[in-house]
Enzyme design. Structure first.
Site, PDB file in Angstrom:
ATOM      1  N   ILE A 155      68.938  39.800  44.400  1.00  0.00           N
ATOM      2  CA  ILE A 155      70.028  39.688  45.025  1.00  0.00           C
ATOM      3  C   ILE A 155      69.555  38.357  45.579  1.00  0.00           C
ATOM      4  O   ILE A 155      68.692  38.047  46.169  1.00  0.00           O
ATOM      5  CB  ILE A 155      70.301  40.528  46.282  1.00  0.00           C
ATOM      6  CG1 ILE A 155      70.362  42.158  45.841  1.00  0.00           C
ATOM      7  CG2 ILE A 155      71.167  40.129  47.527  1.00  0.00           C
ATOM      8  CD1 ILE A 155      70.418  43.273  47.041  1.00  0.00           C
ATOM      9  N   PRO A 156      70.516  37.291  44.814  1.00  0.00           N
ATOM     10  CA  PRO A 156      69.967  36.030  44.955  1.00  0.00           C
ATOM     11  C   PRO A 156      70.213  35.180  46.334  1.00  0.00           C
ATOM     12  O   PRO A 156      70.963  34.267  46.533  1.00  0.00           O
ATOM     13  CB  PRO A 156      70.729  35.534  43.701  1.00  0.00           C
ATOM     14  CG  PRO A 156      72.362  36.350  43.885  1.00  0.00           C
ATOM     15  CD  PRO A 156      71.803  37.413  44.325  1.00  0.00           C
ATOM     16  N   CYS A 157      69.612  35.636  47.361  1.00  0.00           N
ATOM     17  CA  CYS A 157      69.459  34.972  48.673  1.00  0.00           C
ATOM     18  C   CYS A 157      69.015  33.482  48.520  1.00  0.00           C
ATOM     19  O   CYS A 157      69.283  32.703  49.421  1.00  0.00           O
ATOM     20  CB  CYS A 157      68.778  35.509  49.721  1.00  0.00           C
ATOM     21  SG  CYS A 157      66.899  35.957  49.237  1.00  0.00           S
ATOM     22  N   HIS A 158      68.226  33.250  47.372  1.00  0.00           N
ATOM     23  CA  HIS A 158      67.853  31.924  47.135  1.00  0.00           C
ATOM     24  C   HIS A 158      69.011  30.779  46.948  1.00  0.00           C
ATOM     25  O   HIS A 158      68.666  29.667  46.877  1.00  0.00           O
ATOM     26  CB  HIS A 158      66.663  32.031  46.099  1.00  0.00           C
ATOM     27  CG  HIS A 158      67.146  32.407  44.766  1.00  0.00           C
ATOM     28  ND1 HIS A 158      67.251  33.442  44.357  1.00  0.00           N
ATOM     29  CD2 HIS A 158      67.546  31.728  43.529  1.00  0.00           C
ATOM     30  CE1 HIS A 158      67.586  33.834  43.333  1.00  0.00           C
ATOM     31  NE2 HIS A 158      67.943  32.837  42.514  1.00  0.00           N
ATOM     32  N   ARG A 159      70.057  31.369  46.681  1.00  0.00           N
ATOM     33  CA  ARG A 159      71.254  30.525  45.949  1.00  0.00           C
ATOM     34  C   ARG A 159      72.176  30.211  47.501  1.00  0.00           C
ATOM     35  O   ARG A 159      73.106  29.335  47.301  1.00  0.00           O
ATOM     36  CB  ARG A 159      72.071  31.252  45.036  1.00  0.00           C
ATOM     37  CG  ARG A 159      71.598  31.707  43.913  1.00  0.00           C
ATOM     38  CD  ARG A 159      72.305  32.328  42.709  1.00  0.00           C
ATOM     39  NE  ARG A 159      71.603  32.708  41.773  1.00  0.00           N
ATOM     40  CZ  ARG A 159      71.920  33.492  40.919  1.00  0.00           C
ATOM     41  NH1 ARG A 159      73.130  34.522  41.298  1.00  0.00           N
ATOM     42  NH2 ARG A 159      71.158  33.973  40.081  1.00  0.00           N
TER      43      ARG A 159
END
Length: 182
Positions: A132-136
């Site tokens: 779940i790409p919270c780094h994006r």
């Protein structure tokens, strides 16, 4: 019953958790919001979902991200799950701002506005890092802000995905995640 395993990655050790054959967690060891109640977890690294996760992460860190062959089941409030669903729709190699996500959540829920800080709280509590790409998610001006695993890891993940933060305004994602495209 929650099963767990440890994973070695180029960015450090991670811990994964699964329940009912779904991935419920993936954290860097020691990151902010690392789960506290792990004493009853059963170490079982050969669970099929953990094998699929190791394969996915090996490809991801080699620069060949594919699709994770397992189900995600993050545990959180309805608001958090709404934000995490939006994160899942940010394409690889692109970014969105907290403000954009706040506007999308407000629109989806029929509200006149939504706090970017509330969205930031939900993003920060994402229990399934990388997948779940919270780094994006970046600040309104493209600055890297907040990442439970540390800004060094956030920057490294974006580099793996070939995000050019110097030209983020051209790379940012302007889609509307609540509109399903066929």
């Amino acid at each position: 019953m929650i099963y767990t395993c440890s994973l070695d990655t180029p960015l450090g050790a991670m811990r994964a958790a699964q329940k009912d054959n779904t991935l419920v967690g993936l954290w860097f060891i020691g990151q902010k919001y690392f789960p506290r109640q792990t004493a009853n977890w059963i170490y079982a690294p050969d669970q099929p979902i953990f094998i699929a996760l190791r394969n996915y992460l090996a490809d991801y860190f080699a620069g060949n991200p594919g699709t994770f062959a397992g189900r995600l089941n993050p545990q959180g409030s309805p608001f958090q799950k709404t934000v995490w669903d939006i994160l899942l729709q940010i394409p690889l190699g692109q970014v969105a701002t907290y403000g954009q996500i706040a506007r999308w959540v407000a629109c989806k829920q029929g509200l006149p506005s939504m706090s970017a800080q509330a969205v930031g709280g939900a993003v920060g509590h994402n229990p399934i890092g990388i997948l779940i790409p919270c780094h994006r998610v970046v600040g309104f001006d493209g600055n890297l802000t907040g990442y439970a695993g540390g800004l060094d890891k956030k920057k490294a993940l974006l580099q793996i995905e070939k995000v050019n933060l110097e030209k983020w305004h051209k790379a940012k994602w302007l889609g509307k995640p609540w509109e399903k495209k066929d």
